[in-house]
Every structure is written in C-alpha cells, then in structure tokens.
Design an enzyme around this catalytic site. Structure first.
Site, PDB file in Angstrom:
ATOM      1  N   THR A  42      -0.775  82.036  29.995  1.00 14.37           N
ATOM      2  CA  THR A  42      -0.003  81.338  31.023  1.00 14.37           C
ATOM      3  C   THR A  42       0.769  82.306  31.909  1.00 14.37           C
ATOM      4  O   THR A  42       0.742  82.196  33.131  1.00 14.37           O
ATOM      5  CB  THR A  42       0.988  80.352  30.358  1.00 14.37           C
ATOM      6  OG1 THR A  42       0.230  79.376  29.650  1.00 14.37           O
ATOM      7  CG2 THR A  42       1.859  79.662  31.395  1.00 14.37           C
ATOM      8  N   CYS A  43       1.459  83.264  31.314  1.00 16.19           N
ATOM      9  CA  CYS A  43       2.325  84.151  32.102  1.00 16.19           C
ATOM     10  C   CYS A  43       1.543  84.852  33.206  1.00 16.19           C
ATOM     11  O   CYS A  43       1.948  84.861  34.365  1.00 16.19           O
ATOM     12  CB  CYS A  43       2.990  85.177  31.191  1.00 16.19           C
ATOM     13  SG  CYS A  43       3.881  86.434  32.102  1.00 16.19           S
ATOM     14  N   CYS A  48       4.401  83.188  35.184  1.00 16.76           N
ATOM     15  CA  CYS A  48       5.356  84.166  35.721  1.00 16.76           C
ATOM     16  C   CYS A  48       4.805  85.034  36.853  1.00 16.76           C
ATOM     17  O   CYS A  48       5.468  85.220  37.869  1.00 16.76           O
ATOM     18  CB  CYS A  48       5.817  85.118  34.610  1.00 16.76           C
ATOM     19  SG  CYS A  48       5.998  84.360  33.018  1.00 16.76           S
ATOM     20  N   LYS A  51       3.699  83.080  40.053  1.00  9.11           N
ATOM     21  CA  LYS A  51       4.959  82.475  40.537  1.00  9.11           C
ATOM     22  C   LYS A  51       5.819  83.506  41.258  1.00  9.11           C
ATOM     23  O   LYS A  51       6.290  83.286  42.359  1.00  9.11           O
ATOM     24  CB  LYS A  51       5.703  81.858  39.345  1.00  9.11           C
ATOM     25  CG  LYS A  51       7.039  81.198  39.598  1.00  9.11           C
ATOM     26  CD  LYS A  51       8.239  82.103  39.633  1.00  9.11           C
ATOM     27  CE  LYS A  51       8.459  83.006  38.457  1.00  9.11           C
ATOM     28  NZ  LYS A  51       8.949  82.378  37.243  1.00  9.11           N
ATOM     29  N   TYR A  99      -6.016  93.360  30.827  1.00 10.00           N
ATOM     30  CA  TYR A  99      -5.738  92.835  29.482  1.00 10.00           C
ATOM     31  C   TYR A  99      -6.962  93.011  28.586  1.00 10.00           C
ATOM     32  O   TYR A  99      -6.866  93.424  27.437  1.00 10.00           O
ATOM     33  CB  TYR A  99      -5.358  91.351  29.567  1.00 10.00           C
ATOM     34  CG  TYR A  99      -3.869  91.143  29.621  1.00 10.00           C
ATOM     35  CD1 TYR A  99      -3.151  91.483  30.762  1.00 10.00           C
ATOM     36  CD2 TYR A  99      -3.180  90.632  28.531  1.00 10.00           C
ATOM     37  CE1 TYR A  99      -1.781  91.318  30.813  1.00 10.00           C
ATOM     38  CE2 TYR A  99      -1.806  90.460  28.578  1.00 10.00           C
ATOM     39  CZ  TYR A  99      -1.117  90.799  29.711  1.00 10.00           C
ATOM     40  OH  TYR A  99       0.240  90.646  29.753  1.00 10.00           O
ATOM     41  N   ALA A 115     -11.327  78.539  19.583  1.00 12.46           N
ATOM     42  CA  ALA A 115     -11.382  78.682  18.126  1.00 12.46           C
ATOM     43  C   ALA A 115     -10.608  77.542  17.482  1.00 12.46           C
ATOM     44  O   ALA A 115      -9.570  77.117  17.999  1.00 12.46           O
ATOM     45  CB  ALA A 115     -10.770  80.015  17.716  1.00 12.46           C
ATOM     46  N   TYR A 178      13.558  75.240  34.984  1.00  7.52           N
ATOM     47  CA  TYR A 178      13.124  76.493  35.587  1.00  7.52           C
ATOM     48  C   TYR A 178      12.030  76.250  36.634  1.00  7.52           C
ATOM     49  O   TYR A 178      12.133  76.695  37.761  1.00  7.52           O
ATOM     50  CB  TYR A 178      12.449  77.382  34.534  1.00  7.52           C
ATOM     51  CG  TYR A 178      13.294  78.153  33.570  1.00  7.52           C
ATOM     52  CD1 TYR A 178      13.505  79.511  33.754  1.00  7.52           C
ATOM     53  CD2 TYR A 178      13.800  77.561  32.430  1.00  7.52           C
ATOM     54  CE1 TYR A 178      14.219  80.261  32.835  1.00  7.52           C
ATOM     55  CE2 TYR A 178      14.513  78.301  31.503  1.00  7.52           C
ATOM     56  CZ  TYR A 178      14.725  79.657  31.705  1.00  7.52           C
ATOM     57  OH  TYR A 178      15.422  80.399  30.796  1.00  7.52           O
ATOM     58  N   GLU A 182      12.393  76.618  40.657  1.00  6.85           N
ATOM     59  CA  GLU A 182      11.762  77.802  41.255  1.00  6.85           C
ATOM     60  C   GLU A 182      10.772  77.388  42.345  1.00  6.85           C
ATOM     61  O   GLU A 182      10.747  77.965  43.431  1.00  6.85           O
ATOM     62  CB  GLU A 182      11.055  78.630  40.177  1.00  6.85           C
ATOM     63  CG  GLU A 182      12.042  79.338  39.246  1.00  6.85           C
ATOM     64  CD  GLU A 182      11.370  80.141  38.142  1.00  6.85           C
ATOM     65  OE1 GLU A 182      10.162  79.956  37.890  1.00  6.85           O
ATOM     66  OE2 GLU A 182      12.070  80.963  37.509  1.00  6.85           O
ATOM     67  N   ARG A 199      16.523  63.700  36.983  1.00  4.59           N
ATOM     68  CA  ARG A 199      17.071  62.498  36.342  1.00  4.59           C
ATOM     69  C   ARG A 199      18.529  62.642  35.910  1.00  4.59           C
ATOM     70  O   ARG A 199      19.220  61.645  35.721  1.00  4.59           O
ATOM     71  CB  ARG A 199      16.220  62.104  35.136  1.00  4.59           C
ATOM     72  CG  ARG A 199      16.227  63.135  34.014  1.00  4.59           C
ATOM     73  CD  ARG A 199      15.336  62.695  32.858  1.00  4.59           C
ATOM     74  NE  ARG A 199      15.295  63.699  31.796  1.00  4.59           N
ATOM     75  CZ  ARG A 199      14.594  63.562  30.686  1.00  4.59           C
ATOM     76  NH1 ARG A 199      13.855  62.484  30.499  1.00  4.59           N
ATOM     77  NH2 ARG A 199      14.604  64.510  29.773  1.00  4.59           N
ATOM     78  N   HIS A 435      29.578 101.988  44.664  1.00  9.09           N
ATOM     79  CA  HIS A 435      30.001 101.397  45.923  1.00  9.09           C
ATOM     80  C   HIS A 435      29.126 101.866  47.081  1.00  9.09           C
ATOM     81  O   HIS A 435      28.788 103.042  47.126  1.00  9.09           O
ATOM     82  CB  HIS A 435      31.464 101.793  46.177  1.00  9.09           C
ATOM     83  CG  HIS A 435      32.050 101.110  47.362  1.00  9.09           C
ATOM     84  ND1 HIS A 435      32.363  99.775  47.377  1.00  9.09           N
ATOM     85  CD2 HIS A 435      32.353 101.581  48.601  1.00  9.09           C
ATOM     86  CE1 HIS A 435      32.853  99.446  48.557  1.00  9.09           C
ATOM     87  NE2 HIS A 435      32.852 100.527  49.313  1.00  9.09           N
ATOM     88  N   GLU A 440      29.126  95.980  41.673  1.00  4.83           N
ATOM     89  CA  GLU A 440      30.401  96.637  41.350  1.00  4.83           C
ATOM     90  C   GLU A 440      31.461  95.604  40.973  1.00  4.83           C
ATOM     91  O   GLU A 440      32.427  95.913  40.277  1.00  4.83           O
ATOM     92  CB  GLU A 440      30.882  97.536  42.493  1.00  4.83           C
ATOM     93  CG  GLU A 440      31.257  96.821  43.762  1.00  4.83           C
ATOM     94  CD  GLU A 440      31.678  97.795  44.874  1.00  4.83           C
ATOM     95  OE1 GLU A 440      32.605  98.582  44.639  1.00  4.83           O
ATOM     96  OE2 GLU A 440      31.080  97.767  45.966  1.00  4.83           O
TER      97      GLU A 440
END
Ligand code: NDP
Length: 452
Positions: A42-43, A48, A51, A99, A115, A178, A182, A199, A435, A440
């Site tokens: 999914t990620c 992620c 997205k 991957y 599987a 989330y 997003e 809701r 700064h 800061e």
C-alpha cells in the site's frame, strides 16, 4: 537441516513483509514471499508515496503565486493530470522494480501469487503450488472500508484515486482522518472544488484539539468547504456525476465522491480462522509483543495487526520479528512516542501526548505560539504556524509537541528525537536558536500560555 521448503514464508510484499523477508534471509534463513498484487504494498503503490507526490504537485500553484508576490513574472498555467499520472505510474514501476531487486539480492524467492494458509506449516498458492515452511509471517496490510448504504458502490476509495482519467471539477470527500484531510488539500491545490463531510465535531479526531482546529481553519481559508456533523444517507448516479443526500437534508451533485472512512485489516480468506489464529473484532490478527500469534509458527506484522498503522512501524515490527526468530536477538518493536505527520495543507506534525491526554496524566504547562512566518508573510498570507509544547510540571519533561505549518513533518522527525530521549523544557531552552527559522520558536517560548 530443515524438512521444510522454507524457514520462513511471508504473505504480503509491503513494507513490513519485505523488511522481515530481507532481514531473515540475511540472518541465514531460507525465505519465500508471495504478493498477489504489486511488490511494495500500500505505501509504495497506492498510499504514502503516490500521495506525497500528489501533495507536491498540488502545492505548486501556491508556490507560483508566492513567486509572483516575490517579484517573479510567474503565473499559474494549466495542470495536465494525465502527464502527471503517466510520470507517477513510471515512478511506481521503478520503485516496484527496486523492491523486487532488493528481495532477489537478499536471496528471497518471490511468488507473484495469492497465498493462503493450509495448516500451521503449509501455504498454498493461487498458482496451485503447495509449500511447507517452518514459520509463516502474515503481512497483508489493510483495505479501505466503505460503510454500506444505498449507492455506496458509487464511491471511490484511496485505492482508485490515483487512477482517475481526469481531475474532477468537484469532489466530495467523506471522512475526517488522515486520508480524507490529506486528499482534501491535494484536490483543492490541483484546482477541484472540494467539499469534505465529517460525522464528528472536528476533523482529525485523536490529535491535539488546538492543532486540529488550526488545521481545519487553515484548510477552510484555503477554499475547502468542511461540513461537520454531516454524513451521507444516499447516493445516485446522475448526469454530471453523483447525487448525494446528506444527513443535514442537503442534496447536491458532485463529479466524484471519495470515501476515506478508515481501513480494516486485510485478514479475510487467508485460512487464518481455519487454522485457529485468534482474530479481534475488526478482523485484526492478535499478536504478542514479539508479533507472534496464538499458533506458535504463525506471526503477523503491520496494519493486519491494527496496532499503530504506519509504514515505519510495520518496518520496525518486521525487523524485530526477523531478529527475534532468525537473528538470535529477541526484541520488541517500540510503539512508544512515535512521531507522525499528516500531510494536510498546512501539515500537522505530532509526537507524544496531546494537551487533553496530558491534562489527565498530571500537572502540565502548555507553551504555544501562533505566528505568521517570514516567507508566506512577505507573500501576503495571513496563515499562521502553530507550535505547541506540552511540559510535565513535575519532571519538566516535554511530553508532547504539536506543529502545524509548512515542513511540520520534517520538523517533528527531528524534535521527536529530543522527546524520545526525555528532554526537559530547560534542555530545549538551552539549545541555541537557529535564526531566522520557524523552528527556532521551539526553543524560545518562555512563558506558559496555561497550566492545568
Ligand atoms: P482514519 O481512521 O484516520 O479516519 C477514518 C475517518 O472516517 C474518521 O474521521 C472516522 O470518523 C470516519 N468514519 C469511519 N467510519 C465512518 C462511517 N461509517 N461514516 C462516516 N465516517 C466514518 O482512517 P483513514 O482512512 O484516513 O486512514 C487509515 C489509516 O492509514 C490511518 O489510521 C493512518 O494510520 C494511516 N495513514 C497514515 C498517513 C500518514 O501517516 N500521513 C496517511 C494516510 C493514512 P470518527 O473520527 O468519528 O471515527
């Protein structure tokens, strides 16, 4: 010498499963892994990564307008969704190949198949093969949940959103978590008219109340129409889109409706019940601190266990499992003080206790600042950044940090280290300010805004 085909068979090629497979293999185990869809899970494939690329894409119009305010001869042109989508698809292909390559280099045998568990030491593949294994790891993740009501089949979910043929002119997003929040920012930035129904009384339930309010106000100021205490009763397909009847009596038509109403563990039809693995009420696989189920040879990590449903957590759980079972170093994944970010626009970064949680735990001091940072202020924006520290009045430890603003995700990763180390407010204050930056403010807040 093992009597099994494998020492470990992993079901699911997402973040948790791939990490566990690679580490187990590095520890000398003979490892197989089956993934029924695309390697990366999914990620990488529909979460992620795409997205975040959409978040970047959607932020450019604002940046171009800011550039104009800074003196550049710049104007926002048209957005070519199909050009972006083509590039996104190519990037996902590249990541999937990476991957696959990493698994291969680690010596893991991959199967492009579904599987199922036949018994405590056997898996069967959709290709017809049967394989025996000393251990099984279930890392099948989660799946979007859409409540049932008339017309609910017309809703799309985050699974389909990356495959749209065109950018919708109007979109209704249902949910306040989330994903809903997003995507509200993403579609708004890309130019769609965005309406969000939630809701409850305020979006992002579970996060610090002040931070939630700050994000919601900023989202609305950026043009998103948020309706609270509102849900859908019925939907119908009509010319031009989807007719929606809301619980507040409103009837409207949107080109698309996106449901982001949570995710459920992907534990169905895997043979888990048949083999006697304990499941919870939502279908989550029940595991101990070492990710072991009640069947000693079967383990589970990641969203399918519904502990903390975040990619880095699944990765840590997978790694700890492999070290425990194959590396001779039993260890638990640490679920305490996990920093995280919601990639709303503006971003929300958070670690530790919310003010509401901390108040219940003892005397606290709250330090907070809401200010207009230099860069957007110069471009003429009114939006404020929120920085908030929750401090234990007794131990002086910083118990929680909540940030709303650009780069809050990057900032919370760094400040998360200090909080994880148990830093006190005085140690924050002893750190010299950098700064001029927004961050800061984290080391210059002198007086609590309230105590409780
Ligand atoms: P969340 O659980 O965060 O939010 C689900 C939302 O849907 C809540 O607002 C919930 O309301 C609402 N909801 C649930 N059921 C219904 C219903 N029947 N009718 C109307 N509204 C409903 O889930 P998401 O889908 O947003 O995300 C899933 C998980 O993915 C998250 O838990 C998170 O861990 C992970 N994620 C993390 C990201 C990140 O780290 N940046 C990004 C995206 C996802 P209520 O609050 O009332 O329950």
């Amino acid at each position: 010498m093992t009597d099994f085909d494998f020492d470990l068979f992993v079901i699911g090629g997402g973040s948790g499963g791939v990490r566990a497979a690679r580490i187990a293999s590095e520890h000398g185990a003979k490892v197989g892994l089956a993934e029924e869809y695309r390697m990366g899970g999914t990620c990488v494939i529909r979460g992620c990564v795409p997205k975040k690329l959409m978040v970047y894409s959607s932020a450019y119009p604002g940046q171009v307008r800011d550039a104009a305010a800074y003196g550049w001869d710049a104007q926002v042109g048209d957005f070519d969704w199909l050009k972006f989508r083509g590039k996104l698809d190519a990037e996902l292909d590249r990541l999937e190949a990476a991957y696959r390559g990493n698994l291969g280099r680690a010596g893991v045998t991959s199967y492009d198949a579904r599987a199922t568990i036949a018994d405590a030491h056997t898996v069967t593949l959709s290709t017809g093969e049967t394989l025996t294994t000393k251990h099984i790891l279930v890392a099948t993740g989660g799946w979007p949940f859409v409540p049932e009501f008339p017309g609910s089949e017309l809703a799309m979910t985050s699974n389909e959103v990356f495959k749209l043929d065109k950018l919708p002119e109007s979109i209704l997003i249902v949910g306040g978590g989330y994903i809903a929040s997003e995507f509200a920012g993403i579609f708004n930035g890309l130019g769609s008219k965005v309406t969000q129904f939630y809701r409850g009384a305020q979006i992002l339930r579970g996060f610090d109340d002040e931070a939630r309010g700050h994000v919601a106000d900023a989202m609305q100021a950026r043009g998103i129409e948020i309706h609270l205490g509102c849900n859908i009763m019925e939907m119908k397909e009509v010319e031009g889109g989807i007719w929606v009847k809301a619980t507040n009596g409103e009837e409207r038509v949107f080109e698309k409706v996106l449901y982001a109403t949570g995710r459920v563990p992907n534990s169905g039809n895997l043979g888990l019940e048949e083999v006697g693995v304990d499941l919870g009420r939502k279908g989550e696989i029940k595991v101990d601190d070492y990710s072991q189920t009640n069947i000693p040879s079967i383990y589970a990590v990641g969203d399918v266990t519904d502990r903390v449903n975040l990619t880095p957590v699944a990765i840590r759980e997978g790694h700890a499992f492999a070290d425990t079972v194959f590396g001779g170093t039993p260890r638990k994944a640490d679920h305490d003080l996990i920093p995280s970010a919601v990639f709303t626009q503006p971003e929300l970064g958070t670690v530790g206790l919310t003010e509401e949680e901390a108040r219940d735990a003892g005397p606290i001091e709250v330090y907070a600042a809401a200010f207009r940072p230099m860069q957007p202020l110069f471009a003429g924006h009114e939006e404020r950044v929120l920085m908030k520290l929750i401090v234990c009045a007794d131990t002086r430890k910083v118990l929680g940090v909540h940030l709303v603003g650009d780069h809050a995700g990057e900032m919370i990763q760094l400040v998360g280290i200090a909080v994880k180390m148990g830093a006190t407010k005085e140690q924050f204050d002893a750190t010299m300010a950098v700064h001029p930056t927004m961050a800061e403010e984290l080391v210059t807040m002198k007086t609590p805004v309230r105590t409780a």
